[in-house]
Design a protein around this motif. Sequence first.
Motif, short mmCIF file in Angstrom:
data_model
loop_
_atom_site.label_atom_id
_atom_site.label_comp_id
_atom_site.label_asym_id
_atom_site.label_seq_id
_atom_site.Cartn_x
_atom_site.Cartn_y
_atom_site.Cartn_z
N LEU A 269 -18.23 -29.41 39.03
CA LEU A 269 -17.00 -30.01 39.16
C LEU A 269 -17.52 -31.56 39.07
O LEU A 269 -16.80 -32.35 38.40
N HIS A 270 -18.42 -31.82 39.86
CA HIS A 270 -18.73 -33.32 40.12
C HIS A 270 -19.38 -33.94 38.81
O HIS A 270 -19.43 -34.92 38.43
N ASN A 271 -19.88 -32.83 37.90
CA ASN A 271 -20.35 -33.35 36.67
C ASN A 271 -19.58 -33.66 35.55
O ASN A 271 -19.66 -33.56 34.60
N GLY A 272 -18.16 -33.13 35.83
CA GLY A 272 -17.15 -33.53 35.19
C GLY A 272 -16.61 -32.24 34.19
O GLY A 272 -15.83 -32.43 33.54
N VAL A 273 -17.43 -31.20 34.87
CA VAL A 273 -16.75 -29.81 33.96
C VAL A 273 -15.50 -29.31 34.52
O VAL A 273 -15.29 -29.39 35.59
N SER A 274 -14.45 -29.23 33.55
CA SER A 274 -13.21 -28.83 34.00
C SER A 274 -13.31 -27.20 34.52
O SER A 274 -14.17 -26.17 33.87
N GLY A 275 -12.42 -27.14 35.61
CA GLY A 275 -12.86 -25.63 36.25
C GLY A 275 -12.59 -24.65 35.36
O GLY A 275 -13.32 -23.48 35.56
N LYS B 175 -7.74 -21.64 42.12
CA LYS B 175 -7.07 -22.90 41.87
C LYS B 175 -7.33 -23.72 40.56
O LYS B 175 -6.54 -24.24 39.84
N ASN B 176 -8.69 -23.53 40.48
CA ASN B 176 -9.21 -24.48 39.17
C ASN B 176 -9.27 -23.54 37.91
O ASN B 176 -10.02 -23.99 36.86
N ASN B 177 -8.78 -22.32 37.85
CA ASN B 177 -8.60 -21.49 36.72
C ASN B 177 -10.03 -21.06 36.21
O ASN B 177 -9.94 -20.61 35.09
N SER B 178 -11.14 -21.05 37.04
CA SER B 178 -12.44 -20.61 36.61
C SER B 178 -12.50 -19.20 36.74
O SER B 178 -11.98 -18.18 37.24
N PRO B 179 -13.08 -18.61 35.28
CA PRO B 179 -13.58 -17.25 35.33
C PRO B 179 -14.31 -16.85 36.60
O PRO B 179 -15.57 -17.32 36.67
N ILE B 180 -13.77 -15.98 37.12
CA ILE B 180 -14.63 -15.34 38.25
C ILE B 180 -15.40 -13.79 38.02
O ILE B 180 -14.62 -12.86 37.52
N HIS B 181 -16.78 -13.67 38.05
CA HIS B 181 -17.53 -12.58 37.49
C HIS B 181 -17.69 -11.92 38.81
O HIS B 181 -18.55 -12.20 39.75
N ILE B 182 -17.02 -10.77 38.66
CA ILE B 182 -17.09 -9.95 39.80
C ILE B 182 -18.32 -8.91 39.88
O ILE B 182 -18.85 -8.35 39.06
N ILE C 125 -6.30 -11.58 47.66
CA ILE C 125 -6.13 -13.00 47.70
C ILE C 125 -5.16 -13.24 46.57
O ILE C 125 -4.06 -13.88 46.60
N ALA C 126 -5.13 -12.59 45.32
CA ALA C 126 -4.09 -12.57 44.00
C ALA C 126 -2.93 -12.30 44.70
O ALA C 126 -1.96 -13.09 44.30
N THR C 127 -2.88 -11.20 45.21
CA THR C 127 -1.66 -10.67 45.83
C THR C 127 -0.78 -11.69 46.76
O THR C 127 0.50 -12.13 46.52
N GLU C 128 -1.82 -12.20 47.80
CA GLU C 128 -1.14 -13.21 48.57
C GLU C 128 -0.66 -14.32 47.79
O GLU C 128 0.33 -15.03 48.31
N LEU C 129 -1.44 -14.79 46.88
CA LEU C 129 -1.13 -16.04 46.27
C LEU C 129 0.08 -16.15 45.24
O LEU C 129 0.26 -16.85 44.43
N ASN C 130 -0.07 -14.63 44.88
CA ASN C 130 1.03 -14.59 43.50
C ASN C 130 0.62 -14.76 42.33
O ASN C 130 1.31 -15.56 41.55
N VAL C 131 -0.73 -14.95 41.92
CA VAL C 131 -1.31 -15.49 40.80
C VAL C 131 -2.46 -14.49 40.09
O VAL C 131 -2.70 -13.21 40.80
N LYS C 132 -2.68 -14.42 38.99
CA LYS C 132 -3.45 -13.49 38.39
C LYS C 132 -4.73 -14.09 37.93
O LYS C 132 -4.73 -14.61 36.75
N PRO C 133 -5.76 -14.08 38.81
CA PRO C 133 -6.85 -14.65 38.48
C PRO C 133 -7.56 -14.25 37.17
O PRO C 133 -7.59 -13.07 36.90
#
Lengths: 82, 452
Positions: free
Chosen positions: B113-119, B139-146, B158-166
């Motif tokens: 992030l500090h190097n300016g790469v968007s999330g 929050k930053n919409n980064s692909p999460i590799h499980i 966490i996704a359920t709690e935040l009501n988002v679809k990572p």
Amino acid sequence: MKLRKNVAISDSGFIFNPSTGDSYSVNPVGMEMLTLLHEGTPKEKIKSQIMRDYVCDESTFEKDYYDFTLMLRNYKLLEEDE
Amino acid sequence: MEKKLYERPIIRPLNTGLMNKYGNRTEYMPVTHIEGASVKEMLKKYGSPLFVFSERQIRENIRSAKRAFETRYPKVQFAWSYKTNYLNGICSIFHQEGSWAEVVSRMEYDKALHNGVSGDKILFNGPDKTDADLREAIKNNSPIHIDHLDELYRLTEIATELNVKPRVAIRVNMDVGVYPMWDRFGFNYESGQAWDAINKIMATGKLNLIGLHTHIGTYMLSPNAYGVAGYKMADLAIGIQQKFNTTIQYIDMGGGFASKNTLKGSYLKGTDIVPEVAEYAEAICTSLLNAGFRNNDLPTLFLETGRALIDDAGFLLGTVIANKRLSDGRKATILDIGVNILFTSFWYDHKISPAQEFGSHTEDTVLYGPLCMNIDVVRENVTLPPMNAGDNIVIHHVGAYDITQSMQFISLRPAVVIVDKMANPHLLKRSETLEDMQRNELVPEHLKHNKN
Ligand SMILES: Cc1ncc(COP(=O)(O)O)c(C=O)c1O
């Protein structure tokens, strides 16, 4: 300190020890020292000659001469009665 | 009469009968400059030892790797493997060349992030992501590799709690005929774990499965292994398509292409046996193109190539401290470079070049570092011309992992510079100071009274 008499030194820097069958190569400074040792030249004389011919100070000579003769002994190229 | 140049007297056995007096001369060509910048001048200016990178080589590596893949496959995206070398200046070159970031920890994530790469262009890998890390990535919409089921369940909560679809991918491990098998990361293909994990994700509908990830190992000498991996990854993607009517956006084939270093104990030199990136590209792209995707459904191919893109762009410059004769008659040379800054010496026989002219004679030498520890061996046996205290050497192919895995031990770690295309060196990192080192140290009040 003296080189074994039967050790053969060629002009191109190859050394052959007939008692063991091993051969070696030396670089130019090594060649010069070896030839002088072969001729039975005393260390002080070798030192003054090397320092006369090469860009080399006394402590460098002492260090390197010590190491070189250590290797000669290691390779059994020196007379045992030394 | 002018005096002749002095070179330490050496005598060397010719006992193999095969050895030629001049050895393998190309191995010992002096390296006086790196990309036009003088080794001696850089050492004088920045101190010894010193890491030096070639900007030209890095750009050439990533460009030719991209070319190798893009000429064989329509959608390719490289992501720079941060752990391989995360100096900001180095990462910036890869980002300038279009690479995304691949990270395996929060520290690396924040660095990207500090190097300016968007999330959304940071691939978050690795087994260790805390809830806070996962929330930040969401929050930053980064692909999460499980990596494992615990993570899958936590992320679902966490996704359920935040009501988002990572956006997620799963990491898959598999048998590609190479030992050792890296089966500790991700879900196994052959045993059906990977397919089970996919089914779990699809069943809850809480996560957006956009990719499949694998990393079959590192310094892989077999392009064929990547072909096998490509087929297995494609098999999963096509299975998802058929069962769930969902198109996987990308297949990430990880890193692992061998760099040109020589593995310890290998009879053949790395430069002679390591496949070209194009050979890996051929194996991977062929397997994906032949797997049976409908044309519009071809997933984007991600690569997280690390060492093969940076190893040969890094050099470590150092100085001879002293020469010694060991008790068994072997020559030993002590350098100011220890294994704490050359971690890769544990598995590579690095190529070493003198940094000054020399004669035609060489001798077998052990190269030691200055660490006062027995393990501090840079090369167990290397053939070099005689070198004197104060002479300089250049160690090749140290761009990958040596900086990121370096340890601070008994002395301060060296500076790192990069030489630009105009032969100008620029600092990437200043050498450490005692102050840097002690910045986080505290001495409790009751320990402050010194009797001396
Ligand atoms: C997930 C992942 N991707 C990429 C890499 C980079 O690997 P390499 O430097 O072998 O190309 C690694 C290194 O271990 C890794 O673990």
